[in-house]
Write a protein that holds these residues in place. Structure first.
Motif, PDB file in Angstrom:
ATOM      1  N   ALA A   1     154.840 104.711  -0.632  1.00 47.80           N
ATOM      2  CA  ALA A   1     155.890 105.101  -1.577  1.00 47.80           C
ATOM      3  C   ALA A   1     155.400 106.180  -2.534  1.00 47.80           C
ATOM      4  O   ALA A   1     156.112 107.157  -2.826  1.00 47.80           O
ATOM      5  CB  ALA A   1     156.364 103.871  -2.354  1.00 47.80           C
TER       6      ALA A   1
ATOM      7  N   TYR B   1     156.726  93.719  -2.014  1.00 45.38           N
ATOM      8  CA  TYR B   1     155.672  92.908  -2.617  1.00 45.38           C
ATOM      9  C   TYR B   1     156.109  91.448  -2.748  1.00 45.38           C
ATOM     10  O   TYR B   1     155.300  90.527  -2.568  1.00 45.38           O
ATOM     11  CB  TYR B   1     155.262  93.477  -3.976  1.00 45.38           C
ATOM     12  CG  TYR B   1     154.235  94.569  -3.857  1.00 45.38           C
ATOM     13  CD1 TYR B   1     152.895  94.262  -3.654  1.00 45.38           C
ATOM     14  CD2 TYR B   1     154.595  95.913  -3.918  1.00 45.38           C
ATOM     15  CE1 TYR B   1     151.945  95.257  -3.516  1.00 45.38           C
ATOM     16  CE2 TYR B   1     153.648  96.916  -3.792  1.00 45.38           C
ATOM     17  CZ  TYR B   1     152.323  96.580  -3.590  1.00 45.38           C
ATOM     18  OH  TYR B   1     151.392  97.576  -3.442  1.00 45.38           O
TER      19      TYR B   1
ATOM     20  N   GLN C   1     160.016  98.457  -2.989  1.00 46.37           N
ATOM     21  CA  GLN C   1     158.689  97.982  -3.400  1.00 46.37           C
ATOM     22  C   GLN C   1     158.776  96.588  -4.007  1.00 46.37           C
ATOM     23  O   GLN C   1     157.909  95.736  -3.776  1.00 46.37           O
ATOM     24  CB  GLN C   1     158.057  98.952  -4.396  1.00 46.37           C
ATOM     25  CG  GLN C   1     157.753 100.320  -3.838  1.00 46.37           C
ATOM     26  CD  GLN C   1     156.951 100.259  -2.557  1.00 46.37           C
ATOM     27  OE1 GLN C   1     155.785  99.888  -2.542  1.00 46.37           O
ATOM     28  NE2 GLN C   1     157.587 100.595  -1.443  1.00 46.37           N
TER      29      GLN C   1
ATOM     30  N   LEU D   1     154.289  99.750   1.395  1.00 45.09           N
ATOM     31  CA  LEU D   1     154.080  99.424  -0.016  1.00 45.09           C
ATOM     32  C   LEU D   1     153.604 100.646  -0.800  1.00 45.09           C
ATOM     33  O   LEU D   1     153.854 101.771  -0.398  1.00 45.09           O
ATOM     34  CB  LEU D   1     153.139  98.232  -0.137  1.00 45.09           C
ATOM     35  CG  LEU D   1     153.707  96.927   0.463  1.00 45.09           C
ATOM     36  CD1 LEU D   1     152.749  95.761   0.259  1.00 45.09           C
ATOM     37  CD2 LEU D   1     155.082  96.595  -0.113  1.00 45.09           C
ATOM     38  N   TYR D   2     152.949 100.437  -1.920  1.00 47.74           N
ATOM     39  CA  TYR D   2     152.707 101.498  -2.890  1.00 47.74           C
ATOM     40  C   TYR D   2     152.105 102.774  -2.308  1.00 47.74           C
ATOM     41  O   TYR D   2     152.517 103.879  -2.675  1.00 47.74           O
ATOM     42  CB  TYR D   2     151.774 100.991  -3.989  1.00 47.74           C
ATOM     43  CG  TYR D   2     152.463 100.269  -5.128  1.00 47.74           C
ATOM     44  CD1 TYR D   2     153.778 100.563  -5.490  1.00 47.74           C
ATOM     45  CD2 TYR D   2     151.786  99.310  -5.871  1.00 47.74           C
ATOM     46  CE1 TYR D   2     154.399  99.914  -6.537  1.00 47.74           C
ATOM     47  CE2 TYR D   2     152.389  98.651  -6.926  1.00 47.74           C
ATOM     48  CZ  TYR D   2     153.693  98.942  -7.262  1.00 47.74           C
ATOM     49  OH  TYR D   2     154.297  98.302  -8.297  1.00 47.74           O
TER      50      TYR D   2
ATOM     51  N   ALA E   1     158.924  97.400  -9.661  1.00 43.30           N
ATOM     52  CA  ALA E   1     158.172  96.568  -8.727  1.00 43.30           C
ATOM     53  C   ALA E   1     157.260  95.579  -9.440  1.00 43.30           C
ATOM     54  O   ALA E   1     156.858  94.571  -8.855  1.00 43.30           O
ATOM     55  CB  ALA E   1     157.347  97.442  -7.789  1.00 43.30           C
TER      56      ALA E   1
END
Length: 399
Positions: free
Chosen positions: A123, A25, A21, A119-120, A147
């Protein structure tokens, strides 16, 4: 209670996700701002044109989020996150070769698809699937805290690479770095966990969409995300307009990243004693207060720092509060699908709000923008208070 693989394997997975992450990002989102000046010269394009490319990336990620969520619920995350990592690295590599703004927009659209897969949202879906309520908050926090330093690490790293090698070669280096980090970690550590075959996720999502609490959640996080996005984009400009030197303005704005980590730690600690929705509502309210204080006290250095610190404490709270609230109310069987449905309007707000705020600033000035930010934070807080009152009455929890 954790079921399935041994706790050590799940701990490694959380650690790997924290790393991917941060890299994701850093490379797929934050690095873009560093490339704007050199791309503007080479592509003969204005800042607004180039900024529109990353806006497109954010919008595309929101548009594909519902489909990504359904895939995660039905088939698991390992294959999708591994493929998304490869796609993201390939898009960054292609970015290094663009010769026109149209090509840049095409690359950024692909980046948006990759971002939705790695991404988030993806995850956190993995974490929600594997961790019970008592350990979920710690796992989410671990990933979000690490992150949270993505911009702190990758903005200066990208700046160094651009200065040393030029922007095109810098992108090649970042593409290779991201591929080497994310692809093997996703492929080797992410564990698939599909929901029970008998669960009808479409019915769960449909029931949630017909409920008022779901839309209260959407309204709360949409409003606050728009406010945070505006502050992230325009804070430096406003501090300069208040009379502060550019270096001071940039340094104070840089506190937001560090403070977001602090806010996440504080929020997670408070969740052990108070309900998540109410803790989050208080944080949103403090951000609204900070937006009101900035025009009133922001001309002094101390006033500017105090307002930014107050706003920054809630800067990253939504990141860990939203998955916790969705999983607590609706269970985990259709978590990714529900999260994807929420992500679409919230991501659109993230992309569009800064553009709208820039227009307000030109017409009515920055105090009006801060008023709108304060109102959005207050609306987000009120929506979560209303959600909390209804949420205690029960919901569409799935097994």
């Amino acid at each position: 209670m954790i079921t399935g693989p041994r706790p050590r394997a799940l701990t490694r997975m959380v650690g790997a996700l924290a790393i991917t992450q941060t890299a994701g990002y850093g490379v797929l989102y934050y690095a873009f701002s560093v490339f704007i000046p050199p791309m503007s010269r080479d592509l003969d394009a204005g800042v607004a044109q180039l900024t529109g490319a990353i806006t497109l990336s954010v919008l595309v990620s929101g548009m594909v989020a519902p489909a990504v969520g359904r895939w995660l619920d039905r088939r698991g995350a390992r294959g999708l996150m591994t493929a998304g990592s490869l796609l993201g690295a390939a898009a960054v590599l292609a970015w290094s070769q663009v010769r026109s703004v149209a090509q840049l927009y095409l690359v950024c659209a692909v980046l948006g698809v990759a971002s939705a897969a790695v991404l988030y949202e993806a995850a956190f879906a993995v974490i929600v699937a594997w961790f019970g309520p008592e350990r979920r908050a710690r796992a989410l926090l671990a990933v979000a805290v690490v992150a949270g330093f993505a911009s702190t690490v990758f903005l200066p790293l990208t700046g160094f690479l651009v200065d040393r090698y030029g922007w095109r070669q810098a992108l090649v280096v970042l593409a290779v770095l991201y591929a080497l980090v994310a692809v093997p970690l996703h492929a080797l550590t992410v564990r698939d966990r599909r929901g029970p075959a008998h669960v009808r996720r479409g019915e769960i999502v449909g029931a949630a969409l017909r409920e008022r609490p779901f839309w209260l959640l959407a309204a709360g996080f949409l409003s606050q995300t728009g406010a945070v996005s505006v502050m992230g984009v325009l804070l430096v400009t406003y501090l300069i307009a208040l009379g502060h030197p550019p270096v001071f303005a940039a340094s104070v704005a840089g506190l937001l990243g560090v403070l977001s980590v602090t806010g996440r730690l504080v929020t997670t600690g408070l969740q052990a004693r108070w309900r998540t929705a109410m803790v989050t509502a208080v944080m949103f309210g403090l951000q609204g207060l900070a937006a009101v204080l900035l025009p009133l006290a922001g001309r002094s250095a101390a006033g500017a720092v105090a307002a930014v610190v107050l706003f920054g404490l809630g800067f990253g709270v939504a990141t860990i509060a939203r998955p916790a609230l969705v999983a607590d109310r609706y269970g985990t069987a259709a978590y990714a699908s529900l999260s994807g449905a929420l992500a679409l309007p919230i991501t659109v707000a993230k992309a569009v709000a800064p553009l709208a705020a820039a227009g307000i600033a030109e017409v009515a000035g920055f105090p009006a923008v801060m008023g709108a930010v304060a109102a959005a934070c207050a609306l987000g807080a009120l929506a979560l208070v209303a959600y909390d009152r209804q949420g205690n009455a029960g919901g569409a929890r799935a097994p």
